[in-house]
Enzyme design. Structure first.
Site, PDB file in Angstrom:
ATOM      1  N   CYS A  40       0.934  -1.210  -0.046  1.00 26.00           N
ATOM      2  CA  CYS A  40      -0.184  -0.098   0.050  1.00 26.00           C
ATOM      3  C   CYS A  40       0.899   1.209  -0.081  1.00 26.00           C
ATOM      4  O   CYS A  40       0.384   2.471  -0.431  1.00 26.00           O
ATOM      5  CB  CYS A  40      -0.933  -0.074   1.226  1.00 26.00           C
ATOM      6  SG  CYS A  40      -0.106   0.273   2.852  1.00 26.00           S
ATOM      7  N   VAL A  73      12.879   6.875  -0.432  1.00 22.29           N
ATOM      8  CA  VAL A  73      13.537   5.790  -0.614  1.00 22.29           C
ATOM      9  C   VAL A  73      12.598   4.864  -0.312  1.00 22.29           C
ATOM     10  O   VAL A  73      12.141   3.856  -1.381  1.00 22.29           O
ATOM     11  CB  VAL A  73      14.700   5.787   0.829  1.00 22.29           C
ATOM     12  CG1 VAL A  73      15.305   4.021   0.475  1.00 22.29           C
ATOM     13  CG2 VAL A  73      15.704   6.538   0.341  1.00 22.29           C
ATOM     14  N   PHE A  82      10.741   0.007  16.535  1.00 19.97           N
ATOM     15  CA  PHE A  82      10.645   0.652  15.427  1.00 19.97           C
ATOM     16  C   PHE A  82       9.790   0.408  14.405  1.00 19.97           C
ATOM     17  O   PHE A  82      10.355  -0.594  13.493  1.00 19.97           O
ATOM     18  CB  PHE A  82      12.182   1.266  14.741  1.00 19.97           C
ATOM     19  CG  PHE A  82      11.978   2.475  13.927  1.00 19.97           C
ATOM     20  CD1 PHE A  82      12.549   3.681  14.325  1.00 19.97           C
ATOM     21  CD2 PHE A  82      11.394   2.617  12.777  1.00 19.97           C
ATOM     22  CE1 PHE A  82      12.512   4.685  13.375  1.00 19.97           C
ATOM     23  CE2 PHE A  82      11.426   3.347  11.982  1.00 19.97           C
ATOM     24  CZ  PHE A  82      12.014   4.722  12.346  1.00 19.97           C
ATOM     25  N   GLY A 111      18.490   8.029   6.335  1.00 21.64           N
ATOM     26  CA  GLY A 111      18.431   9.309   5.844  1.00 21.64           C
ATOM     27  C   GLY A 111      17.197   9.910   6.037  1.00 21.64           C
ATOM     28  O   GLY A 111      16.871  11.097   6.351  1.00 21.64           O
ATOM     29  N   PHE A 115     -17.706  -7.918  14.332  1.00 18.67           N
ATOM     30  CA  PHE A 115     -17.791  -7.390  15.545  1.00 18.67           C
ATOM     31  C   PHE A 115     -18.908  -6.697  16.199  1.00 18.67           C
ATOM     32  O   PHE A 115     -18.886  -5.894  17.305  1.00 18.67           O
ATOM     33  CB  PHE A 115     -16.462  -6.882  16.285  1.00 18.67           C
ATOM     34  CG  PHE A 115     -15.246  -7.769  15.531  1.00 18.67           C
ATOM     35  CD1 PHE A 115     -14.915  -8.973  15.769  1.00 18.67           C
ATOM     36  CD2 PHE A 115     -14.412  -7.042  14.763  1.00 18.67           C
ATOM     37  CE1 PHE A 115     -13.875  -9.662  15.374  1.00 18.67           C
ATOM     38  CE2 PHE A 115     -13.256  -7.459  14.082  1.00 18.67           C
ATOM     39  CZ  PHE A 115     -13.089  -9.036  14.428  1.00 18.67           C
ATOM     40  N   PHE A 135     -22.087  -6.221  23.286  1.00 19.64           N
ATOM     41  CA  PHE A 135     -23.194  -4.946  23.478  1.00 19.64           C
ATOM     42  C   PHE A 135     -22.957  -4.147  24.660  1.00 19.64           C
ATOM     43  O   PHE A 135     -21.581  -3.644  24.615  1.00 19.64           O
ATOM     44  CB  PHE A 135     -24.474  -5.563  23.376  1.00 19.64           C
ATOM     45  CG  PHE A 135     -25.102  -5.449  22.152  1.00 19.64           C
ATOM     46  CD1 PHE A 135     -26.197  -4.840  21.942  1.00 19.64           C
ATOM     47  CD2 PHE A 135     -24.462  -5.994  21.061  1.00 19.64           C
ATOM     48  CE1 PHE A 135     -27.083  -4.914  20.768  1.00 19.64           C
ATOM     49  CE2 PHE A 135     -24.884  -6.093  19.745  1.00 19.64           C
ATOM     50  CZ  PHE A 135     -26.322  -5.394  19.566  1.00 19.64           C
ATOM     51  N   ALA A 165     -25.216 -11.209  18.723  1.00 18.30           N
ATOM     52  CA  ALA A 165     -25.768 -11.710  20.095  1.00 18.30           C
ATOM     53  C   ALA A 165     -25.318 -13.086  20.324  1.00 18.30           C
ATOM     54  O   ALA A 165     -26.208 -13.578  21.116  1.00 18.30           O
ATOM     55  CB  ALA A 165     -27.317 -11.610  20.018  1.00 18.30           C
ATOM     56  N   GLU A 195     -19.187 -13.819  22.289  1.00 14.76           N
ATOM     57  CA  GLU A 195     -19.141 -12.606  23.013  1.00 14.76           C
ATOM     58  C   GLU A 195     -18.690 -13.016  24.430  1.00 14.76           C
ATOM     59  O   GLU A 195     -17.931 -12.053  24.974  1.00 14.76           O
ATOM     60  CB  GLU A 195     -20.382 -11.688  23.041  1.00 14.76           C
ATOM     61  CG  GLU A 195     -20.944 -11.425  21.670  1.00 14.76           C
ATOM     62  CD  GLU A 195     -22.310 -10.676  21.634  1.00 14.76           C
ATOM     63  OE1 GLU A 195     -22.474  -9.258  21.775  1.00 14.76           O
ATOM     64  OE2 GLU A 195     -23.418 -11.380  21.615  1.00 14.76           O
TER      65      GLU A 195
END
Length: 1384
Positions: free
Chosen positions: A106, A304, A382, A394, A846, A962, A1129, A1311
């Protein structure tokens, strides 16, 4: 586009064959201005020639839109989730080697791939040929649920194996720092890939592979940690999870690197220029060319890895007309060893930096490499490995971010930069207090080029450390970071020179100059720490309201970091004979370093199927998810993967940027003038009803007409011929607002009396009597923040209008297809039978796709209806997070009465939810909170009242559990407070108040078959709680700055839709038999990773008596199923399983005469015989939940169908100086009845637990005081990663549990386990109490959810936090960022 052969997945009609045998594709991008250089690269071994590439196009866009390779997914667009991960390979002529590295497609510009080879998930294996071992083992280990993240995870693992065919377990876990999964809980993924490691199972003779999958005391045991049994074996382990046989991995069988890229390597090393109408991309191959370009274009950006520029262009709408790729310049790619240190070319990637430093640390004296060791430690945290593989040293320097992880270390180390330009040649610049001249500005001139970075060696008398604190340890930006170096006079502990560089404390990296000056000449002792803390407070001021918020925490970190540095250096001085007192020695042990993490392990225990069960009966067996193989190969199709239709258009939303305002003007003229833009759609284009409602009819506008009531409200939409043009067009729509005063928080809503009308309440007993029977009373308030769903697949919809009969077909990722159907029909002014709603699968839901998908589907349908052309839309992550809403934030206010022994007698609680701008599903959420507030405890006298606050934030909506987790959290916080008040362990109070069989809830339903005492007992026993409590106490008594905590938490969760939505407790199914014996099943439920289709196949297998392999489920569609209740549910298996069972029993009854007549026949014979007798071979089944007779007025009857319960014990370790924590162990015992599929159920338990962990301990939505959502992607909103899972995670399914209220005695599981993650929260609180005790503070304190590092650190209360003056008081809105539930 030209290729050497047709590309897999691209139809032949797109190609013509030229005389030279090359296939040329007509899908190549058209010319944009003058002709530029060709782009040549390989994808999955096939040669691609792009005559005029667009510099703005990413690799992901090219793969998906041009090559139609849709296995790589768009999850975030900013390199933060890893769903788009692919492998890139390049040839190095100097070393004659080929390197393989994973990247985020991406972010990778297509122009950067000249001369490189790309491998996608489609290129390594297929269900049509054979699966790669990575794909096979992940599938068989149950490591894929919704599957949207799976291709990226596969490619990360595949790339690791190409570089290290037998990785260690540590390497595997480290390898996934750039990948996210919202479904699985990660354990199954790691388990599947552990079979590639070489080693010995830590379980010894108890290893599951020694048992060959046999039973152990009637239960099946799966060990997560798996190695090759034979430590001397040269072959890798062939076993996947649970000893399932899998294909051996043979590295020699991997595809070869394209020979052309080696033999013609020099031909690919030429200067290049690509351009479109707006951007020119240069790829020079010499430093002189770069100097020339920078002289001509001084504002040009050097690129880069595109990890910063790509995000600035996409999300910040930055415009860079000239980009210079600095990837093929020898001087910028070199690393050199000198007498004074190491020199790295500016384009050296962070992965290369890491490898070179590791070599130096291994080969050179420790005293020389202290800077290098600290940089290596920082690189562990990182970003993700995909970013480190392409981001450069850089780029990190020149970005000049004030929260850069590396720049404070470079400044503290005294790094020197070599820069050059055409006009002035070469000069050396030191990274000191003069280097950063302003926000993202440096002392390097615009026409200069950073050539190299020199990192010096340290001397014997120099000591160095780096520090970083973030919300999440892995792949997260810093809150505060620091680099610190001290040099002593030779042979002494007297400071000769000290450098303290901080990030996150100002618009630039800053040096604590006053402190540095004050410490020179001082001895390294406690008095020096006191002086440093005093001067740091004035050296690093941070005003209230500073960008980033968390002012007190950030200021506390500055001194906490210094204290850690002091302890670290002191430890080294001790090693040299420095004399210190005993107190400091003990502090060193606990204060130095971060919390260490061991490799993950765990055990999963579940019952075997009963003896005598037919081998063909699939119920109760741990079958692999039916789509797992398609998901691991990238073949599974999601909405945006659907093939493009002829004349298809793309829609992009125009949304409000204000939380509350009148719309003065909306001008789309500039957008409509853009090339490719077809139309602008708004409320005037709706032929039918202009409003919709999830519960309250017609409460929400499809398009805002006159007023907006939250940021992200949809005002209109731009429709264009491409996705990018639609997005550009949407940005060009000009809106003039008249701003109105917004209400953002619960407390603001209370002050303004801004509530939705409905008040939800439940009451039992007599509070007055209960309080009179109590020995003690406590009152208080607790808050729990909101939570973003962060499903990996964002909201998406595609609408296809028919050319006849006015039919509209919609493909969405909704959990509620029938609501899409009926709402679209009303909007278009047609009958529901003219609208077909289809859902194949969902990339995670969800609850977030129960109602909010409608807000995307309706604009798409309106546009398709108006233009009579197919239209699709998939929200970008930042759009999704501002449009679709979150879990409800809550405040709970309570008064509790209890006895001296801890028995709760009376409980009066008021719940307030931040429901947002519309009511949506808030009544159901509040009902669940009010009914679930008792959690697992019998309370004789109780009164619960819930109010829904109306505010100007995006409407809160359904989310796993919920409102139950919010209500339960309030009560568990009350119990924790009781325990501190009574000085009784929390587990004693909890066990004392647990429901016993038959006791009544506060809605007067008896608790039947809940097994709570048994679950509690088994969890306490299996976790070794009693012994571990002693060990934790001992650890805490010996450790000042690291503390451990332990907690056991139960949960009781009611299953079924409760009143007033009990009509949703119904389902239907259509089962069809074919003459070859195959079975097609359609039902109401939606597959979103929870394994619903797999379980329905298993139900069909038993009900019909056929093998599971004979059963197929295609999709969920309203032309086959008349009305689908939402898949929510935790009722999907109960309702749809009942309907499927009913349909199968009807068909089985029709076939029974033929089975009796020919008992030795086979299934297809019986079906064929029935067909010849004209017996119907298709049956509709239906099911509804019986006995739900709760009367709200009388507060009497059956509220829920049954209860699903569990208990968890968690142990944590916290760093009191930073607020970091690590979950050391979690043991879960869960009642799932007789599991339809234990592996799927365990996956649901682990996934729910980790999502709950995010809710209670990590995830924090942030909204500005003005009402603007600030957390709009993985860069600012952190969900749990691979290394957030408990180091040891054990899951046991309760044995011998029977549930007569659901199909085949199973229980819903989606759930209920989520709240068990609060055991981590309260274990953290337990650890904090020990720290507070050491500091002389009260054990009793308030800790709101989530328990972020900030809250943990500030709750510990020590000399460092106490010295920081509070910068706010209650009622003042001085925080820069606030949670949507509350403010400080």
């Amino acid at each position: 586009m030209r290729t050497s052969q047709p590309l897999q997945g691209i139809p032949m009609e797109f190609y013509c064959q030229t005389q030279d045998g090359i296939y040329e594709s007509s899908i190549a991008m058209g010319h944009r201005g003058e002709v530029t250089d060709e782009l040549i690269f390989f994808v999955n071994g096939l040669r691609i020639v792009e005559p005029n590439p667009d510099p703005h196009v990413t690799l992901l866009q090219y793969l998906r839109n041009r090559l139609r390779l849709t296995g790589s997914k768009l999850g975030c667009g900013e390199g933060g989730c890893g769903a788009c991960t692919v492998m890139v390979s390049r040839y190095n002529s100097r070393t004659d080697t080929i390197s393989h590295y994973s990247v985020n497609a991406c972010l990778a510009p297509i122009c950067s791939l000249h001369g490189l080879a790309v491998t996608t998930v489609e290129g390594i294996g297929s269900t049509k040929t054979r699966l790669h071992p990575v794909q096979e083992r992940l599938a068989k280990a149950h490591g894929s649920q919704c599957g949207f993240c799976t291709p990226g995870i596969v490619m990360s693992m595949y790339t690791l194996l190409r570089n290290s065919p037998q990785p260690t377990q540590e390497q595997i876990e480290d390898n996934f720092d750039g990948n996210l999964c919202r479904c699985t809980g990660y354990r199954a993924i790691l388990q599947g890939f552990e079979s590639f490691t070489k080693g010995v199972c830590g379980m010894g003779e108890a290893c599951c592979r020694n048992r060959n999958g046999s039973s152990l005391n009637g239960a099946h045991v799966r060990i997560s940690k798996q190695y090759n049994d034979n430590p001397s074996s040269d072959g890798v382990s062939n076993g996947a999870a649970n000893g399932v046989n899998t294909m051996p991995y043979d590295p020699s069988q991997e595809p070869i690197f394209p020979p052309e890229l080696k033999t013609r390597h020099s031909a690919f090393q030429t200067s290049l220029c690509y351009k479109n109408d707006k951007v020119t991309w240069f790829r020079p191959v010499s430093l002189e060319e770069v100097y020339e370009l920078k002289a001509k274009f001084p504002s040009a950006k050097m690129v880069v890895g595109n990890t910063e520029v790509g995000i600035e262009i996409k999300f910040k709408k930055m415009d860079y007309p000239v980009l210079i790729a600095a990837t093929h310049i020898t001087e910028l790619m070199q690393t050199r060893v000198t007498d004074t240190g190491l020199v790295f070319g500016a384009s050296v990637t962070l992965s290369t930096l890491q490898a070179v430093l590791e070599k130096a640390v291994a080969e050179r004296p420790e005293s020389q490499t202290r800077v290098f060791a600290s940089i290596l430690e920082m690189l562990r945290w990182f970003a993700g490995h995909q970013i480190r593989n392409v981001a450069s040293i850089g780029g990190n320097v020149m970005t000049a971010s004030p929260i850069s992880d590396l720049n404070p270390l470079f400044v503290a180390a005294g790094a020197e930069l070599t820069v050059g330009s055409k006009a002035n040649g070469i000069r050396v610049v030191k990274m000191d207090k003069h280097f950063f001249t302003g926000y993202r500005k440096t002392a390097i001139a615009s026409e200069e080029v950073l050539v190299s970075v020199h990192l010096p060696y340290t001397s014997q008398n120099e000591y160095f450390s780096g520090f970083k604190q973030a919300h999440r340890k892995d792949d997260d930006i810093s809150i505060v970071n620091a680099g610190m170096k001290v040099e002593f006079l030779k042979g002494t502990d007297v400071v000769r020179e000290i450098t303290l560089a901080y990030g996150g404390m100002a618009p630039t990296i800053v040096l604590a100059t006053k402190t540095m000056e004050a410490l020179v000449g001082r001895s390294w002792n406690d008095e020096l720490v006191d002086e440093a803390c005093r001067t740091l407070e004035s050296d690093l001021p941070l005003d209230p309201g500073s960008p980033g918020g968390m002012v007190e925490y950030r200021r506390t970190l500055t001194t906490s970091f210094f204290f850690k540095f002091y302890l670290s250096v002191t430890k080294r001085l001790i090693d040299k004979g420095h004399d210190v007192n005993n107190k400091i020695v003990s502090e060193i042990v606990s204060g130095c370093g971060d919390i260490t993490r061991a490799v993950s392990k765990g055990v999963q225990v579940f019952e075997d199927v009963p003896d005598g069960q037919s081998p063909g009966d699939a119920v109760g067996r741990p079958l692999v998810h039916v789509s797992a193989q398609q998901q691991t190969t990238g073949e599974a199709v999601y909405v945006d993967d659907l093939p493009k239709h002829e004349d298809e258009l793309y829609l992009s939303m125009v949304i409000s940027t204000k939380p509350h305002a009148r719309l003065v003007t909306v001008d789309s003229s500039e957008a409509l003038d853009l090339p490719g833009v077809v139309d602008y759609i708004d409320h005037r284009d709706i032929p039918g009803t202009k409003r919709w409602g999830a519960v309250v009819p017609y409460e929400e506008e499809i398009f805002a007409a006159n007023e907006v009531i939250c940021q992200g409200q949809i005002i209109g939409a731009v429709v264009a011929d491409t996705q990018e043009r639609a997005r550009v067009g949407a940005d060009k729509v000009k809106i003039v607002y008249e701003e109105l005063q917004p209400i953002i928080t619960i407390k603001e809503a209370e002050a303004a009396k801004s509530f939705f009308d409905k008040v939800t309440s439940l009451s039992r007993g007599d509070l007055e009597v209960g309080f009179s029977q109590s020995d003690h009373f406590l009152e208080g308030e607790i808050e729990i923040g909101s939570q973003e769903h962060f499903y990996l697949e964002t909201q998406a919809a595609a609408a296809i209008p028919s050319r006849e009969e006015g039919v509209m077909e919609l493909y969405t990722n909704s959990q509620f297809p029938s609501q899409i159907q009926h709402t679209v029909a009303e909007t278009l002014g047609v009958r529901a039978n003219k609208v077909i709603s289809r859902v194949k699968r969902i990339g995670g839901g969800f609850g977030g796709k129960q109602s909010r998908t409608i807000s995307v589907a309706l604009p798409v349908a309106v546009a398709a209806n108006k233009l009579r052309r197919p239209v699709r839309c998939m929200l970008d992550r930042d759009e999704d997070m501002v449009i679709t809403g979150t879990r409800h934030a809550f405040i709970g206010r309570y008064k509790v009465g209890f006895t001296s022994t801890g028995r709760i007698m009376a409980y009066d609680v008021k719940l307030f939810s931040n429901s947002g701008s519309t009511i949506d599903l808030s009544p159901e959420v509040m009902t669940k909170a009010v009914s679930g507030v008792d959690n697992a405890y019998f309370i004789p006298h109780i009164n619960v009242v819930g109010r829904m606050c109306k505010t100007n934030i995006p409407s809160a909506t359904a989310f796993r559990g919920f409102g139950a987790p919010q209500g339960m959290f309030v009560t568990e916080s009350v119990i924790d407070k009781m325990a501190d008040f009574l000085n009784i362990p929390g587990e004693v109070i909890r066990s004392k108040n647990l429901y016993k069989e038959g006791e009544l809830t506060h809605y007067n339903q008896p608790v039947i078959d809940a097994h709570l005492p048994r679950l509690w007992s088994e969890c306490v026993s299996q976790s070794g709680f009693t012994q571990r409590r002693k060990e934790v106490d001992k650890f805490n008594s010996e450790s000042r700055w690291k503390k451990r905590g332990l907690c056991v938490i139960p949960t009781k969760f009611g299953l079924s839709y409760e009143a007033p939505s009990k009509f949703l407790n119904q389902a239907c199914a259509l089962v069809t038999l074919y003459l070859d014996g195959s079975v097609l099943v359609s039902h109401c439920g939606v597959e979103m990773g929870q394994g619903l289709h797999t379980k329905m196949i298993q139900v069909t297998s038993r009900a019909l008596g056929v093998p599971a392999s004979d059963v197929f489920i295609n999709d969920t569609a309203t032309d086959k199923i008349p009305y689908t209740s939402p898949t929510a549910a935790s009722s999907g298996s109960d309702l749809n399983g009942g309907a499927v069972q009913n349909a199968c029993e009807i068909l089985r009854g029709r076939l029974e005469p033929y089975i009796k007549a020919k008992p030795k026949g086979n299934w297809s014979d019986w079906v064929s015989s029935a067909y010849m007798d004209r017996v119907p071979l298709s049956a509709s089944g239906s099911f509804f939940t019986k006995g739900l007779d709760y009367d709200e007025k009388l507060n009497k009857g059956t509220f829920f169908n049954y209860f699903s319960c569990g208990v968890a014990c968690s142990e944590v370790e916290i760093d009191c100086l930073t607020g970091d924590h690590q979950v050391l162990q979690t043991d879960i015992v869960m009642d799932v009845g007789r599991s339809l599929n234990p592996s799927i159920d365990i996956g649901q338990i682990e996934g729910a637990f980790m999502q709950g962990y995010g809710l209670f301990c990590l995830e924090q939505q942030k909204i500005s005081p003005a009402g603007l959502v600030l957390t709009r992607g993985p860069g600012t909103y952190k969900i749990p990663g691979f290394k957030n899972i408990p180091v040891t995670l054990n899951v046991t399914l309760l044995k011998d549990s029977v549930n007569k209220r659901a199909v085949y005695s199973s229980k819903g599981i989606g759930e209920p386990p989520l709240f068990l993650a609060s055991s981590v929260f309260f274990a953290i609180k337990d650890a904090i109490k020990s720290a507070r005790k050491d500091a002389g503070e009260s054990r009793e304190f308030r800790l709101d959810s989530p328990a972020t590092p900030e809250k943990i650190r500030m709750a510990c209360r020590d000399q460092f936090s106490k010295q920081v003056r509070r910068t706010w008081c209650e009622g003042e809105n001085k925080m820069y960022m606030i949670n949507s539930g509350y403010q400080r």
